[in-house]
Motif scaffolding. Structure first.
Motif, PDB file in Angstrom:
ATOM      1  N   GLU A 111       7.232  13.990  -0.154  1.00  0.00           N
ATOM      2  CA  GLU A 111       8.510  13.562   0.406  1.00  0.00           C
ATOM      3  C   GLU A 111       9.404  12.881  -0.628  1.00  0.00           C
ATOM      4  OE1 GLU A 111       6.563  12.813   4.823  1.00  0.00           O
ATOM      5  OE2 GLU A 111       7.423  11.133   3.710  1.00  0.00           O
ATOM      6  N   GLY A 112       8.798  12.076  -1.486  1.00  0.00           N
ATOM      7  CA  GLY A 112       9.645  11.267  -2.360  1.00  0.00           C
ATOM      8  C   GLY A 112       9.300  11.319  -3.832  1.00  0.00           C
ATOM      9  N   GLY A 113       8.517  12.309  -4.238  1.00  0.00           N
ATOM     10  CA  GLY A 113       8.156  12.397  -5.645  1.00  0.00           C
ATOM     11  C   GLY A 113       7.075  11.391  -6.016  1.00  0.00           C
ATOM     12  N   VAL A 114       6.492  11.599  -7.184  1.00  0.00           N
ATOM     13  CA  VAL A 114       5.426  10.710  -7.617  1.00  0.00           C
ATOM     14  C   VAL A 114       5.955   9.292  -7.807  1.00  0.00           C
ATOM     15  CG1 VAL A 114       3.724  10.293  -9.413  1.00  0.00           C
ATOM     16  CG2 VAL A 114       4.218  12.609  -8.706  1.00  0.00           C
ATOM     17  N   LYS A 127       3.651   0.922  -0.126  1.00  0.00           N
ATOM     18  CA  LYS A 127       4.179   1.810   0.912  1.00  0.00           C
ATOM     19  C   LYS A 127       3.044   2.597   1.552  1.00  0.00           C
ATOM     20  CE  LYS A 127       8.160   3.166  -1.502  1.00  0.00           C
ATOM     21  NZ  LYS A 127       9.039   4.254  -1.966  1.00  0.00           N
ATOM     22  N   LEU A 128       2.139   3.052   0.713  1.00  0.00           N
ATOM     23  CA  LEU A 128       1.004   3.816   1.217  1.00  0.00           C
ATOM     24  C   LEU A 128       0.208   2.973   2.211  1.00  0.00           C
ATOM     25  CD1 LEU A 128      -0.906   6.221   1.212  1.00  0.00           C
ATOM     26  CD2 LEU A 128      -1.907   5.361  -0.910  1.00  0.00           C
ATOM     27  N   VAL A 168      -2.281  -1.017   6.951  1.00  0.00           N
ATOM     28  CA  VAL A 168      -3.400  -1.658   6.282  1.00  0.00           C
ATOM     29  C   VAL A 168      -2.859  -2.554   5.177  1.00  0.00           C
ATOM     30  CG1 VAL A 168      -4.357  -0.507   4.253  1.00  0.00           C
ATOM     31  CG2 VAL A 168      -5.704  -0.642   6.349  1.00  0.00           C
ATOM     32  N   ASN A 169      -3.621  -3.517   4.784  1.00  0.00           N
ATOM     33  CA  ASN A 169      -3.216  -4.371   3.673  1.00  0.00           C
ATOM     34  C   ASN A 169      -3.327  -3.605   2.357  1.00  0.00           C
ATOM     35  OD1 ASN A 169      -3.938  -6.326   1.380  1.00  0.00           O
ATOM     36  ND2 ASN A 169      -3.080  -7.677   2.937  1.00  0.00           N
ATOM     37  N   PRO A 170      -2.355  -3.785   1.464  1.00  0.00           N
ATOM     38  CA  PRO A 170      -2.388  -3.046   0.195  1.00  0.00           C
ATOM     39  C   PRO A 170      -3.734  -3.131  -0.515  1.00  0.00           C
ATOM     40  CG  PRO A 170      -0.344  -4.272   0.354  1.00  0.00           C
ATOM     41  CD  PRO A 170      -1.138  -4.609   1.584  1.00  0.00           C
ATOM     42  N   MET A 171      -4.316  -4.301  -0.519  1.00  0.00           N
ATOM     43  CA  MET A 171      -5.552  -4.476  -1.267  1.00  0.00           C
ATOM     44  C   MET A 171      -6.739  -3.731  -0.664  1.00  0.00           C
ATOM     45  SD  MET A 171      -4.669  -5.814  -3.870  1.00  0.00           S
ATOM     46  CE  MET A 171      -6.259  -5.975  -4.648  1.00  0.00           C
ATOM     47  N   SER A 172      -6.605  -3.351   0.583  1.00  0.00           N
ATOM     48  CA  SER A 172      -7.711  -2.614   1.218  1.00  0.00           C
ATOM     49  C   SER A 172      -7.914  -1.256   0.563  1.00  0.00           C
ATOM     50  CB  SER A 172      -7.427  -2.419   2.707  1.00  0.00           C
ATOM     51  OG  SER A 172      -7.254  -3.660   3.329  1.00  0.00           O
ATOM     52  N   LEU A 173      -6.823  -0.703   0.045  1.00  0.00           N
ATOM     53  CA  LEU A 173      -6.925   0.606  -0.592  1.00  0.00           C
ATOM     54  C   LEU A 173      -7.901   0.574  -1.755  1.00  0.00           C
ATOM     55  CD1 LEU A 173      -3.110   1.431  -0.660  1.00  0.00           C
ATOM     56  CD2 LEU A 173      -4.813   2.282   0.956  1.00  0.00           C
ATOM     57  N   TYR A 174      -7.962  -0.580  -2.409  1.00  0.00           N
ATOM     58  CA  TYR A 174      -8.755  -0.656  -3.635  1.00  0.00           C
ATOM     59  C   TYR A 174     -10.258  -0.656  -3.381  1.00  0.00           C
ATOM     60  CZ  TYR A 174      -4.509  -1.160  -6.258  1.00  0.00           C
ATOM     61  OH  TYR A 174      -3.283  -0.913  -6.839  1.00  0.00           O
ATOM     62  N   HIS A 175     -10.641  -0.629  -2.105  1.00  0.00           N
ATOM     63  CA  HIS A 175     -12.056  -0.459  -1.816  1.00  0.00           C
ATOM     64  C   HIS A 175     -12.447   1.006  -1.819  1.00  0.00           C
ATOM     65  CE1 HIS A 175     -14.761  -3.783  -0.896  1.00  0.00           C
ATOM     66  NE2 HIS A 175     -13.644  -4.484  -0.925  1.00  0.00           N
ATOM     67  N   HIS A 176     -11.440   1.865  -1.845  1.00  0.00           N
ATOM     68  CA  HIS A 176     -11.725   3.291  -1.792  1.00  0.00           C
ATOM     69  C   HIS A 176     -11.266   4.000  -3.060  1.00  0.00           C
ATOM     70  CE1 HIS A 176     -12.521   2.957   2.609  1.00  0.00           C
ATOM     71  NE2 HIS A 176     -11.669   1.973   2.489  1.00  0.00           N
ATOM     72  N   VAL A 177     -10.457   3.320  -3.829  1.00  0.00           N
ATOM     73  CA  VAL A 177      -9.806   3.936  -4.988  1.00  0.00           C
ATOM     74  C   VAL A 177      -9.709   2.876  -6.078  1.00  0.00           C
ATOM     75  CG1 VAL A 177      -7.459   4.397  -5.731  1.00  0.00           C
ATOM     76  CG2 VAL A 177      -8.477   5.786  -3.917  1.00  0.00           C
TER      77      VAL A 177
END
Lengths: 188, 188
Positions: free
Chosen positions: B26-29, B36-37, B43-52
């Motif tokens: 939708e908005g480019g890299v 935003k993700l 979800v809290n931004p920091m939660s992503l870092y448990h998977h990535v």
DNA sequence: GCTCACAGCCATACGCCGTATGGTAGCGTC
DNA sequence: GACGCTACCATACGGCGTATGGCTGTGAGC
């Protein structure tokens, strides 16, 4: 005039853009920041905005500047094959001189889509000599331009080993492919 | 397991990467941000870092994923010219499905430089059928790949008008150029 | 049934970024 | 001496990626 306290001379657009280009050469477009640029120039970040509307505008300016520096070979009367090769080489050298900027420009062609550039005129002239019929000129030149930019991008990014001999051979292969591909026109 | 308060189900890597890919489409890299993700996933931004491990790692993951989705046409026994065209078309369709990601990938080939990919094997096979001698295979396939990516990049970015007919004709011109260029091998 | 490790999530904070806003210092003109 | 104008600057806002450290509910082992 309130010249910067930390500098003797006033800032100039030329100085800003050439320093920015140097930073881009060194660290890629992502490596350029207005703050780093200002630091490099011994100046407050906001001072830059008196000479440039935004970071984007600065980058566009740089693109336009270097775009005008391609050394297009003149029509020297040699066969079109030689001229096509010379044009490709000139374009390649140009890209090589600022790889990061080139890559960015190639990924954002909307920045400069000026079709009146000398390079297009030259390409048209060569293709006419090669016997490409008039209605095919636009398409054929688009394709060749795309081919060459694709090739250059691949090489500029060092995706291929740095061996200059190998680079030259790859370049030869590409030029021969294009020339042979065009040969069917002149055969008629 | 302390599932997110704002969501019923736990986060999964698949969910993260597919949502990220959508945002990129939708908005480019440049339009993708971890914040935003996270918001998109409630979800809290920091939660992503448990998977990535990092944003970079996420992008690499996405690249690798879509790279495996190219639908390479099988060897159907037709002449190499047709197969070469089919391969180019497949590659083009693939690029078309995620233009922004494609452009990024093309500008950062170091992300995936896996030369063992099926596409290279297929290209080698076709070039052998075209009569390209073994020592030239690597170079020739490099060049053709560069040609096609250059062409696709140009078209994907809409540098050329959106008319599908015109796109098809440009594509034809390119394929014919390549085929004619290779013809000198099979002539021997 | 109790304990305890651990997976999954989150709050806070740091140091970057581009740039909006609203100054201030020194010059040329009258 | 007043005024405007150019060049520069201080501060601040909202965004970014992510380091650090804490909380909580689950399931394994006894």
């Amino acid at each position: 005039m309130a010249v910067s306290a930390r500098r003797g001379t006033p800032l100039t657009l030329e100085e800003i853009s050439s320093t920015a280009l140097r930073l881009i050469d060194e660290g890629g477009v992502e490596g350029l920041s207005m703050r780093k640029l200002a630091a490099e120039l011994n100046v407050n970040p906001m001072s830059l905005y008196h000479h440039v509307a935004s970071k984007d505008a600065l980058i566009r300016l740089i693109c336009a500047t270097i775009q005008q520096r391609v050394r297009i070979p003149p029509d020297d009367g040699t066969p079109w094959q030689d001229q096509l090769r010379a044009l490709a080489v000139a374009y390649y050298r140009h890209a090589r001189s600022h790889p990061a900027m080139w890559t960015h420009l190639h990924a954002h062609p909307e920045i400069i889509e000026d079709r009146t550039l000398v390079i297009w005129a030259t390409l048209y002239r060569i293709l006419r000599q090669a016997g490409v019929p008039e209605p095919e000129l636009r398409r054929t030149s688009d394709v060749l331009h795309a081919f060459v930019t694709g090739l250059i991008t691949t090489e500029v990014q060092g995706h291929v080993p740095d061996d200059p001999d190998e680079t030259a051979r790859t370049f030869d292969t590409a030029v021969h492919l294009m020339i042979n591909g065009l040969a069917s026109y002149s055969a008629r």
